[in-house]
Scaffold this motif. Structure first.
Motif, PDB file in Angstrom:
ATOM      1  N   HIS A 109       0.862  -1.185   0.000  1.00 33.15           N
ATOM      2  CA  HIS A 109       0.000   0.000   0.000  1.00 33.15           C
ATOM      3  C   HIS A 109       0.898   1.235   0.000  1.00 33.15           C
ATOM      4  O   HIS A 109       1.291   1.740   1.058  1.00 33.15           O
ATOM      5  CB  HIS A 109      -0.913  -0.011   1.224  1.00 33.15           C
ATOM      6  N   LEU A 110       1.208   1.720  -1.182  1.00 40.25           N
ATOM      7  CA  LEU A 110       2.160   2.816  -1.314  1.00 40.25           C
ATOM      8  C   LEU A 110       1.631   4.129  -0.750  1.00 40.25           C
ATOM      9  O   LEU A 110       2.419   4.995  -0.353  1.00 40.25           O
ATOM     10  CB  LEU A 110       2.558   2.985  -2.782  1.00 40.25           C
ATOM     11  N   THR A 111       0.312   4.287  -0.710  1.00 45.26           N
ATOM     12  CA  THR A 111      -0.247   5.504  -0.105  1.00 45.26           C
ATOM     13  C   THR A 111       0.077   5.545   1.381  1.00 45.26           C
ATOM     14  O   THR A 111       0.473   6.590   1.915  1.00 45.26           O
ATOM     15  CB  THR A 111      -1.774   5.571  -0.308  1.00 45.26           C
ATOM     16  N   VAL A 112      -0.087   4.405   2.054  1.00 42.22           N
ATOM     17  CA  VAL A 112       0.251   4.319   3.479  1.00 42.22           C
ATOM     18  C   VAL A 112       1.739   4.572   3.676  1.00 42.22           C
ATOM     19  O   VAL A 112       2.152   5.272   4.616  1.00 42.22           O
ATOM     20  CB  VAL A 112      -0.139   2.937   4.049  1.00 42.22           C
ATOM     21  N   TYR A 113       2.537   4.010   2.778  1.00 38.35           N
ATOM     22  CA  TYR A 113       3.993   4.218   2.838  1.00 38.35           C
ATOM     23  C   TYR A 113       4.335   5.702   2.721  1.00 38.35           C
ATOM     24  O   TYR A 113       5.134   6.234   3.498  1.00 38.35           O
ATOM     25  CB  TYR A 113       4.679   3.435   1.720  1.00 38.35           C
ATOM     26  N   THR A 114       3.715   6.380   1.762  1.00 30.78           N
ATOM     27  CA  THR A 114       3.997   7.802   1.538  1.00 30.78           C
ATOM     28  C   THR A 114       3.571   8.644   2.737  1.00 30.78           C
ATOM     29  O   THR A 114       4.301   9.535   3.181  1.00 30.78           O
ATOM     30  CB  THR A 114       3.272   8.298   0.268  1.00 30.78           C
ATOM     31  N   VAL A 115       2.381   8.350   3.275  1.00 30.15           N
ATOM     32  CA  VAL A 115       1.882   9.110   4.423  1.00 30.15           C
ATOM     33  C   VAL A 115       2.811   8.944   5.627  1.00 30.15           C
ATOM     34  O   VAL A 115       3.192   9.924   6.275  1.00 30.15           O
ATOM     35  CB  VAL A 115       0.449   8.666   4.798  1.00 30.15           C
ATOM     36  N   THR A 116       3.181   7.704   5.932  1.00 28.94           N
ATOM     37  CA  THR A 116       4.062   7.461   7.083  1.00 28.94           C
ATOM     38  C   THR A 116       5.461   8.010   6.836  1.00 28.94           C
ATOM     39  O   THR A 116       6.148   8.412   7.776  1.00 28.94           O
ATOM     40  CB  THR A 116       4.134   5.962   7.409  1.00 28.94           C
ATOM     41  N   ASP A 117       5.867   8.038   5.569  1.00 33.97           N
ATOM     42  CA  ASP A 117       7.179   8.605   5.245  1.00 33.97           C
ATOM     43  C   ASP A 117       7.206  10.097   5.567  1.00 33.97           C
ATOM     44  O   ASP A 117       8.150  10.595   6.188  1.00 33.97           O
ATOM     45  CB  ASP A 117       7.488   8.374   3.764  1.00 33.97           C
ATOM     46  N   TRP A 118       6.173  10.824   5.141  1.00 34.01           N
ATOM     47  CA  TRP A 118       6.112  12.256   5.410  1.00 34.01           C
ATOM     48  C   TRP A 118       5.927  12.545   6.902  1.00 34.01           C
ATOM     49  O   TRP A 118       6.493  13.498   7.433  1.00 34.01           O
ATOM     50  CB  TRP A 118       4.975  12.887   4.606  1.00 34.01           C
TER      51      TRP A 118
ATOM     52  N   ALA B  67      -0.697   7.377  20.379  1.00 29.88           N
ATOM     53  CA  ALA B  67      -1.486   7.181  19.159  1.00 29.88           C
ATOM     54  C   ALA B  67      -0.605   7.316  17.913  1.00 29.88           C
ATOM     55  O   ALA B  67      -0.721   6.515  16.970  1.00 29.88           O
ATOM     56  CB  ALA B  67      -2.632   8.189  19.116  1.00 29.88           C
ATOM     57  N   PHE B  68       0.262   8.311  17.913  1.00 31.37           N
ATOM     58  CA  PHE B  68       1.132   8.530  16.757  1.00 31.37           C
ATOM     59  C   PHE B  68       2.097   7.359  16.583  1.00 31.37           C
ATOM     60  O   PHE B  68       2.315   6.883  15.462  1.00 31.37           O
ATOM     61  CB  PHE B  68       1.912   9.840  16.938  1.00 31.37           C
ATOM     62  N   SER B  69       2.670   6.893  17.684  1.00 30.96           N
ATOM     63  CA  SER B  69       3.611   5.774  17.624  1.00 30.96           C
ATOM     64  C   SER B  69       2.919   4.518  17.088  1.00 30.96           C
ATOM     65  O   SER B  69       3.464   3.815  16.227  1.00 30.96           O
ATOM     66  CB  SER B  69       4.193   5.488  19.014  1.00 30.96           C
ATOM     67  N   ALA B  70       1.709   4.247  17.607  1.00 29.61           N
ATOM     68  CA  ALA B  70       0.964   3.067  17.163  1.00 29.61           C
ATOM     69  C   ALA B  70       0.611   3.167  15.682  1.00 29.61           C
ATOM     70  O   ALA B  70       0.762   2.200  14.918  1.00 29.61           O
ATOM     71  CB  ALA B  70      -0.302   2.910  18.001  1.00 29.61           C
ATOM     72  N   PHE B  71       0.153   4.346  15.265  1.00 31.83           N
ATOM     73  CA  PHE B  71      -0.209   4.548  13.860  1.00 31.83           C
ATOM     74  C   PHE B  71       0.984   4.339  12.944  1.00 31.83           C
ATOM     75  O   PHE B  71       0.885   3.669  11.909  1.00 31.83           O
ATOM     76  CB  PHE B  71      -0.781   5.952  13.659  1.00 31.83           C
ATOM     77  N   MET B  72       2.121   4.906  13.319  1.00 33.79           N
ATOM     78  CA  MET B  72       3.309   4.812  12.475  1.00 33.79           C
ATOM     79  C   MET B  72       3.848   3.381  12.417  1.00 33.79           C
ATOM     80  O   MET B  72       4.228   2.890  11.347  1.00 33.79           O
ATOM     81  CB  MET B  72       4.385   5.766  12.990  1.00 33.79           C
ATOM     82  N   MET B  73       3.871   2.699  13.544  1.00 37.69           N
ATOM     83  CA  MET B  73       4.386   1.336  13.565  1.00 37.69           C
ATOM     84  C   MET B  73       3.482   0.406  12.752  1.00 37.69           C
ATOM     85  O   MET B  73       3.970  -0.364  11.917  1.00 37.69           O
ATOM     86  CB  MET B  73       4.497   0.829  15.000  1.00 37.69           C
ATOM     87  N   ILE B  74       2.178   0.507  12.974  1.00 35.23           N
ATOM     88  CA  ILE B  74       1.234  -0.333  12.234  1.00 35.23           C
ATOM     89  C   ILE B  74       1.238   0.049  10.752  1.00 35.23           C
ATOM     90  O   ILE B  74       1.174  -0.816   9.868  1.00 35.23           O
ATOM     91  CB  ILE B  74      -0.181  -0.204  12.829  1.00 35.23           C
ATOM     92  N   GLY B  75       1.326   1.352  10.481  1.00 31.74           N
ATOM     93  CA  GLY B  75       1.352   1.817   9.096  1.00 31.74           C
ATOM     94  C   GLY B  75       2.543   1.279   8.333  1.00 31.74           C
ATOM     95  O   GLY B  75       2.405   0.808   7.196  1.00 31.74           O
ATOM     96  N   ARG B  76       3.730   1.309   8.951  1.00 35.10           N
ATOM     97  CA  ARG B  76       4.919   0.778   8.277  1.00 35.10           C
ATOM     98  C   ARG B  76       4.801  -0.733   8.106  1.00 35.10           C
ATOM     99  O   ARG B  76       5.246  -1.293   7.098  1.00 35.10           O
ATOM    100  CB  ARG B  76       6.177   1.113   9.075  1.00 35.10           C
ATOM    101  N   LEU B  77       4.190  -1.387   9.079  1.00 33.75           N
ATOM    102  CA  LEU B  77       4.031  -2.837   9.020  1.00 33.75           C
ATOM    103  C   LEU B  77       3.075  -3.244   7.893  1.00 33.75           C
ATOM    104  O   LEU B  77       3.316  -4.226   7.178  1.00 33.75           O
ATOM    105  CB  LEU B  77       3.506  -3.345  10.367  1.00 33.75           C
ATOM    106  N   LEU B  78       1.975  -2.483   7.742  1.00 37.71           N
ATOM    107  CA  LEU B  78       0.953  -2.843   6.761  1.00 37.71           C
ATOM    108  C   LEU B  78       1.205  -2.257   5.378  1.00 37.71           C
ATOM    109  O   LEU B  78       0.543  -2.644   4.420  1.00 37.71           O
ATOM    110  CB  LEU B  78      -0.427  -2.383   7.260  1.00 37.71           C
TER     111      LEU B  78
END
Length: 229
Positions: free
Chosen positions: A55-64, A172-183
């Protein structure tokens, strides 16, 4: 006692990270990565990667959003600089701020080491290039910096509402970023596990170092006070 627990926990986590890093290079290593690169724990990693997909959109969002912890580092850098200018001596800057700067440098150093010595590569090409994947640098940065934000806020603010808000945001931010990078599908699941072990271990040692320095200062002040009396 609490400080010794921090030392033990931090050391144990760094040892676990070291063992985990070694195991990745020897257990179930198969050429299943991009361009035939070899990946440890291949069966688990490929199963999870197929499960989540890419999911490249998730990748881009978490990257920024990776810029958020960088800004937090910059904020504490400004705090330390203001103290240095105002107090006109590095030795008069708060010890926890100096140690925080050292801690951030160690995190960056760890990131650079694994960029220069790749343990494995990402499951997909990024802009046509192979990139080092272990540990997840974004996850490492987030899980190193956000706990330090909570820790510093608890030490420096008496505003309960502000502290609670920062705590909720950091978690919340840590959980979102970790799960986002994982998924997102741009990392193997073993990359995320490595980042969690390394970041948590380093943070616990930072907490220990602050407690140790403050304990030493307290003991020295007590000795001076007893000498005067």
């Amino acid at each position: 006692m609490k400080n010794k627990k921090m030392l033990f926990t931090g050391t144990a986590l760094l040892i676990a990270f070291t063992v985990w890093t070694i195991l990745i290079q020897f257990i179930d290593v198969q050429a299943v990565g991009v361009n035939g690169t070899k990946i440890g724990f291949a069966a688990i990693n490929t199963w999870f990667h197929k499960l989540t997909g890419v999911h490249l959109t998730v990748y881009t969002v978490t990257d920024w959003l990776g810029l958020v912890p960088i800004c937090i580092c910059g904020f504490f850098g400004v705090v330390g600089l203001r103290q240095l200018v105002k107090r006109k001596s590095l030795f008069k800057v708060d010890a926890d701020i100096i140690l925080l700067g050292i801690y951030y440098v160690v995190v960056i150093f760890a990131y650079l080491i694994f960029e220069m010595i790749p343990i494995n590569y990402r499951p997909i090409l990024i802009d046509g290039f192979m990139e080092a994947s272990y540990p997840s640098s974004t996850t490492l940065l987030v899980l190193s910096v956000m706990p330090s934000l909570k820790y510093q806020m608890a030490r420096r603010s008496e505003n309960v509402a502000l502290r609670n808000t920062v705590n909720v945001f950091a978690i919340a931010f840590s959980a979102f970023m970790m799960i986002g990078r994982l998924l997102s599908g741009v990392h193997w699941c073993t990359d995320i596990i490595g980042s969690v072990l390394l970041s948590t271990g380093l943070f616990k040692l930072y907490q220990f170092s602050v407690g140790f320095v403050e304990q030493r200062k307290s003991e020295q002040s007590l000795e001076v006070s007893n000498g005067v009396s």
